[in-house]
Design a protein around this motif. Structure first.
Motif, PDB file in Angstrom:
ATOM      1  N   SER A  35      64.890 -88.103 -20.577  1.00 30.20           N
ATOM      2  CA  SER A  35      65.262 -87.163 -21.716  1.00 30.20           C
ATOM      3  C   SER A  35      64.536 -86.268 -21.851  1.00 30.20           C
ATOM      4  O   SER A  35      62.831 -86.599 -21.924  1.00 30.20           O
ATOM      5  CB  SER A  35      64.884 -88.704 -22.722  1.00 30.20           C
ATOM      6  N   GLN A  36      64.597 -85.043 -22.427  1.00 30.98           N
ATOM      7  CA  GLN A  36      63.698 -84.363 -23.080  1.00 30.98           C
ATOM      8  C   GLN A  36      62.558 -84.561 -23.538  1.00 30.98           C
ATOM      9  O   GLN A  36      60.922 -84.035 -24.342  1.00 30.98           O
ATOM     10  CB  GLN A  36      64.137 -82.664 -22.645  1.00 30.98           C
ATOM     11  N   LYS A  37      63.196 -85.264 -24.496  1.00 38.01           N
ATOM     12  CA  LYS A  37      62.503 -85.702 -26.298  1.00 38.01           C
ATOM     13  C   LYS A  37      60.855 -86.525 -25.283  1.00 38.01           C
ATOM     14  O   LYS A  37      59.573 -86.473 -26.197  1.00 38.01           O
ATOM     15  CB  LYS A  37      62.656 -86.352 -27.093  1.00 38.01           C
ATOM     16  N   PHE A  38      61.462 -87.036 -24.255  1.00 40.31           N
ATOM     17  CA  PHE A  38      59.684 -88.111 -23.784  1.00 40.31           C
ATOM     18  C   PHE A  38      59.253 -86.597 -22.012  1.00 40.31           C
ATOM     19  O   PHE A  38      58.446 -87.708 -21.349  1.00 40.31           O
ATOM     20  CB  PHE A  38      60.622 -89.671 -23.743  1.00 40.31           C
ATOM     21  N   ASN A  39      59.229 -85.572 -21.986  1.00 38.38           N
ATOM     22  CA  ASN A  39      59.177 -84.833 -21.387  1.00 38.38           C
ATOM     23  C   ASN A  39      59.665 -85.297 -19.938  1.00 38.38           C
ATOM     24  O   ASN A  39      59.043 -84.919 -18.808  1.00 38.38           O
ATOM     25  CB  ASN A  39      57.574 -84.511 -21.226  1.00 38.38           C
ATOM     26  N   TYR A  40      61.172 -86.029 -19.342  1.00 39.91           N
ATOM     27  CA  TYR A  40      61.531 -86.480 -18.267  1.00 39.91           C
ATOM     28  C   TYR A  40      60.258 -87.059 -17.469  1.00 39.91           C
ATOM     29  O   TYR A  40      60.026 -87.162 -16.349  1.00 39.91           O
ATOM     30  CB  TYR A  40      61.812 -85.185 -17.727  1.00 39.91           C
ATOM     31  N   ASP A  41      58.919 -88.065 -18.250  1.00 43.40           N
ATOM     32  CA  ASP A  41      58.250 -88.623 -17.662  1.00 43.40           C
ATOM     33  C   ASP A  41      58.574 -90.111 -18.134  1.00 43.40           C
ATOM     34  O   ASP A  41      58.462 -90.618 -18.844  1.00 43.40           O
ATOM     35  CB  ASP A  41      57.348 -88.441 -18.424  1.00 43.40           C
ATOM     36  N   ASN A  42      58.878 -90.443 -16.588  1.00 44.18           N
ATOM     37  CA  ASN A  42      59.056 -92.426 -16.988  1.00 44.18           C
ATOM     38  C   ASN A  42      57.824 -92.884 -17.217  1.00 44.18           C
ATOM     39  O   ASN A  42      58.647 -94.548 -17.105  1.00 44.18           O
ATOM     40  CB  ASN A  42      59.693 -92.156 -15.191  1.00 44.18           C
ATOM     41  N   LEU A  43      56.287 -92.919 -17.267  1.00 45.40           N
ATOM     42  CA  LEU A  43      55.431 -93.241 -17.552  1.00 45.40           C
ATOM     43  C   LEU A  43      55.063 -93.127 -19.233  1.00 45.40           C
ATOM     44  O   LEU A  43      54.001 -93.189 -19.612  1.00 45.40           O
ATOM     45  CB  LEU A  43      54.460 -92.904 -16.716  1.00 45.40           C
ATOM     46  N   TYR A  44      56.700 -92.275 -19.847  1.00 46.40           N
ATOM     47  CA  TYR A  44      56.431 -92.077 -20.667  1.00 46.40           C
ATOM     48  C   TYR A  44      55.663 -93.277 -21.716  1.00 46.40           C
ATOM     49  O   TYR A  44      54.935 -93.453 -22.354  1.00 46.40           O
ATOM     50  CB  TYR A  44      56.900 -91.211 -21.729  1.00 46.40           C
ATOM     51  N   PHE A  45      56.742 -94.299 -21.990  1.00 48.05           N
ATOM     52  CA  PHE A  45      56.849 -95.463 -22.466  1.00 48.05           C
ATOM     53  C   PHE A  45      55.496 -96.247 -22.178  1.00 48.05           C
ATOM     54  O   PHE A  45      54.513 -96.515 -23.342  1.00 48.05           O
ATOM     55  CB  PHE A  45      57.773 -96.525 -23.037  1.00 48.05           C
ATOM     56  N   LEU A  46      54.728 -96.374 -21.431  1.00 50.05           N
ATOM     57  CA  LEU A  46      54.376 -97.628 -20.504  1.00 50.05           C
ATOM     58  C   LEU A  46      52.643 -96.941 -20.853  1.00 50.05           C
ATOM     59  O   LEU A  46      51.496 -97.525 -21.533  1.00 50.05           O
ATOM     60  CB  LEU A  46      53.972 -97.165 -19.165  1.00 50.05           C
ATOM     61  N   LYS A  47      52.242 -95.776 -21.047  1.00 52.25           N
ATOM     62  CA  LYS A  47      51.108 -94.852 -21.318  1.00 52.25           C
ATOM     63  C   LYS A  47      50.659 -95.103 -22.912  1.00 52.25           C
ATOM     64  O   LYS A  47      49.432 -95.245 -22.961  1.00 52.25           O
ATOM     65  CB  LYS A  47      50.541 -93.372 -20.471  1.00 52.25           C
ATOM     66  N   ARG A  48      52.310 -94.605 -22.985  1.00 50.25           N
ATOM     67  CA  ARG A  48      51.751 -94.970 -25.302  1.00 50.25           C
ATOM     68  C   ARG A  48      50.982 -96.169 -25.140  1.00 50.25           C
ATOM     69  O   ARG A  48      50.040 -97.189 -26.168  1.00 50.25           O
ATOM     70  CB  ARG A  48      52.229 -94.406 -25.322  1.00 50.25           C
ATOM     71  N   GLU A  49      52.062 -97.229 -24.680  1.00 47.76           N
ATOM     72  CA  GLU A  49      52.069 -98.537 -24.621  1.00 47.76           C
ATOM     73  C   GLU A  49      50.242 -99.460 -24.370  1.00 47.76           C
ATOM     74  O   GLU A  49      49.878-100.266 -24.988  1.00 47.76           O
ATOM     75  CB  GLU A  49      53.221 -99.924 -24.133  1.00 47.76           C
ATOM     76  N   VAL A  50      50.000 -99.083 -23.488  1.00 45.33           N
ATOM     77  CA  VAL A  50      48.509 -99.508 -22.557  1.00 45.33           C
ATOM     78  C   VAL A  50      48.137 -98.978 -23.619  1.00 45.33           C
ATOM     79  O   VAL A  50      47.005 -99.314 -23.488  1.00 45.33           O
ATOM     80  CB  VAL A  50      48.050 -98.738 -21.041  1.00 45.33           C
ATOM     81  N   PHE A  51      48.078 -98.227 -23.965  1.00 41.22           N
ATOM     82  CA  PHE A  51      46.745 -96.753 -24.800  1.00 41.22           C
ATOM     83  C   PHE A  51      46.029 -97.517 -26.583  1.00 41.22           C
ATOM     84  O   PHE A  51      45.204 -98.214 -26.935  1.00 41.22           O
ATOM     85  CB  PHE A  51      47.028 -95.742 -24.945  1.00 41.22           C
ATOM     86  N   ARG A  52      47.909 -98.482 -26.957  1.00 40.81           N
ATOM     87  CA  ARG A  52      47.874 -99.562 -27.854  1.00 40.81           C
ATOM     88  C   ARG A  52      47.148-100.265 -27.634  1.00 40.81           C
ATOM     89  O   ARG A  52      46.278-101.385 -27.963  1.00 40.81           O
ATOM     90  CB  ARG A  52      49.063 -99.393 -28.724  1.00 40.81           C
ATOM     91  N   LEU A  53      47.270-101.039 -26.032  1.00 40.82           N
ATOM     92  CA  LEU A  53      47.317-102.444 -25.940  1.00 40.82           C
ATOM     93  C   LEU A  53      45.469-102.672 -26.023  1.00 40.82           C
ATOM     94  O   LEU A  53      45.043-103.486 -26.208  1.00 40.82           O
ATOM     95  CB  LEU A  53      47.677-102.503 -24.518  1.00 40.82           C
ATOM     96  N   LEU A  54      44.302-100.840 -25.311  1.00 39.98           N
ATOM     97  CA  LEU A  54      43.709-101.304 -25.549  1.00 39.98           C
ATOM     98  C   LEU A  54      43.118-101.256 -26.964  1.00 39.98           C
ATOM     99  O   LEU A  54      41.487-102.184 -27.274  1.00 39.98           O
ATOM    100  CB  LEU A  54      42.969 -99.650 -24.498  1.00 39.98           C
ATOM    101  N   VAL A  55      43.141-100.532 -27.833  1.00 44.57           N
ATOM    102  CA  VAL A  55      42.960-100.927 -29.232  1.00 44.57           C
ATOM    103  C   VAL A  55      42.930-101.985 -29.616  1.00 44.57           C
ATOM    104  O   VAL A  55      42.839-102.739 -30.416  1.00 44.57           O
ATOM    105  CB  VAL A  55      43.997 -99.785 -29.957  1.00 44.57           C
TER     106      VAL A  55
END
Length: 414
Positions: A35-55
């Motif tokens: 998906s272009q919406k997610f910049n074709y990055d297969n780590l898109y959701f994982l990176k955001r989830e890791v940041f939220r997990l740190l919080v």
């Protein structure tokens, strides 16, 4: 004197969070990469989830070590602030999948006030019930004010509309009233009236009516009837409802005993609409099989067992009610999410606690778990406090027991 933190509960919580990270990446990688919406990055959701997990971990540690006993005057203001946020989301909230449930704090950060009310509402109700004491048995003075606040919370969430969250929160808070001492007869009567009213209203809301119809069709047959597909072509609300359950069951059935292998799921290739959130349990069952899915169920059952054990050992009413409320809330979310995935319940859109992708949900779940661990540090403190009071009362040489014996010495009291 403080006791040790419940290490078993801590291990279960961290295990669920770890499984959530792994499965978030496994379930969302294909969706993000295509998906272009997610910049074709297969780590898109994982990176955001890791940041939220740190919080979430920072909040988790703070709540775990925080002395809430000297800050009970914060409870009512925080609850009222949560009500204000629920009002704000109706005026300026961002709509996601048809529900206006989110406040956009920054361009990359969405916050869901209905998740916050899970925590503040639970603590507020526990505080109010504990403060009322025996007055809770009086309908006008005890039960009715609680019903008023419950009605305010539920109505504001339904107006978004978010019926799944409203259902889960109402179950938690209403069970808390019963555990707090409300008369069983009055509690059952109000529950039956409220359930009947909500059911009646839900059949008058178009998208909820479609969910009920789709649920009924799914219960009748394992595969949707051909005539249903003909009458309701792909893209129609009823077809989407039926197909989601159908595809979820295909994924679960494909897993067998040991699964097809981590990362090898086929249903995540856009067959299941929300593989990393609402239907992540289906992906777990497909990739890890009955053994992996059963392991997840055991972890939630173990969480519930430890939570109820902590509540039973806690002597202070407020802490006991909070412990019960946290356990009921997390287990209710897990039960409904898994029930939807296996076709036992209509689709609700509730996440799987600690595992589904979602920042607000993850942070609040960690906060709730931290509160429960905090309470576990004090489960044996209350009896000790009572012992000290007993010593002060009877340790004086000038006092005697009623039968003429000398007062107890400190050594005899332990």
């Amino acid at each position: 004197m403080r006791t040790r933190t419940d290490l078993f509960l801590l291990v279960v919580t961290l295990s669920l969070v770890g499984i959530g990270l792994v499965m978030t990446y496994s379930a969302s990688g294909f969706l993000a990469a295509k998906s272009q919406k997610f910049n074709y990055d297969n780590l898109y959701f994982l990176k955001r989830e890791v940041f939220r997990l740190l919080v979430g971990v920072v909040v988790f540690i703070f709540v775990w070590r925080f002395n809430y006993r000297i800050r009970k005057n914060w409870i009512s203001p925080l609850f009222l602030f949560s009500i204000f946020l629920l009002l704000s989301v109706l005026l300026m909230g961002k709509s996601v999948r048809g529900a206006k449930s989110w406040l956009e704090m920054y361009s990359f950060c969405l916050f869901q006030p209905s998740e916050l009310i899970r925590l503040t509402g639970l603590v507020f109700f526990a505080h109010l019930i504990a403060r009322k004491g025996e007055e809770i048995k009086n309908f006008r003075q005890g039960f009715l004010p609680l019903l008023f606040w419950l009605g305010v919370v539920i109505c504001l969430i339904i107006c978004q509309p978010d019926w799944g969250t409203a259902l889960a929160i109402s179950i938690t808070l209403y069970l808390l009233m019963f555990l707090g001492g409300v008369s069983l007869k009055k509690w059952l009567v109000v529950a039956m009236v409220g359930l009947g009213l909500l059911t009646f209203v839900s059949f008058r809301v178009p998208h909820l009516k479609n969910r009920w119809q789709g649920y009924w069709i799914s219960l009748q047959e394992a595969r949707p009837k051909p005539k249903i597909i003909e009458n309701y072509p792909p893209g129609s609300p009823l077809f989407n409802t039926v197909s989601q359950t159908y595809q979820s069951l295909i994924g679960i059935g494909s897993g067998g005993w040991c699964g097809v292998g981590l990362g090898v799921s086929k249903q995540k290739y856009l067959f299941i609409p929300e593989p990393h959130t609402d239907f992540i349990f289906s992906i777990i069952a497909e990739e890890t099989g009955l053994l992996g899915a059963g392991g997840i169920l055991l972890l939630y059952l173990f969480f519930a067992w430890r939570g109820f054990s902590i509540a039973k050992q806690t002597g202070e009413p407020f802490e006991r009610l909070v412990a019960y409320g946290v356990t009921i809330n997390i287990f209710t979310y897990a039960l409904i999410n898994i029930g939807v995935a296996i076709g036992l319940f209509p689709i609700t859109g509730l996440p799987l606690p600690f595992i589904s992708y979602g920042g607000s949900s993850l942070v609040i779940n960690l906060c709730l778990a931290g509160f429960l661990l905090n309470i576990s540090r004090h489960v044996k403190e209350r009896p000790r406090l009572k012992l000290v009071q007993l010593q002060k009362t009877y340790a004086s040489d000038s006092q005697c027991w009623w039968d003429g014996r000398t007062s107890l010495s400190r050594n005899s009291l332990g």
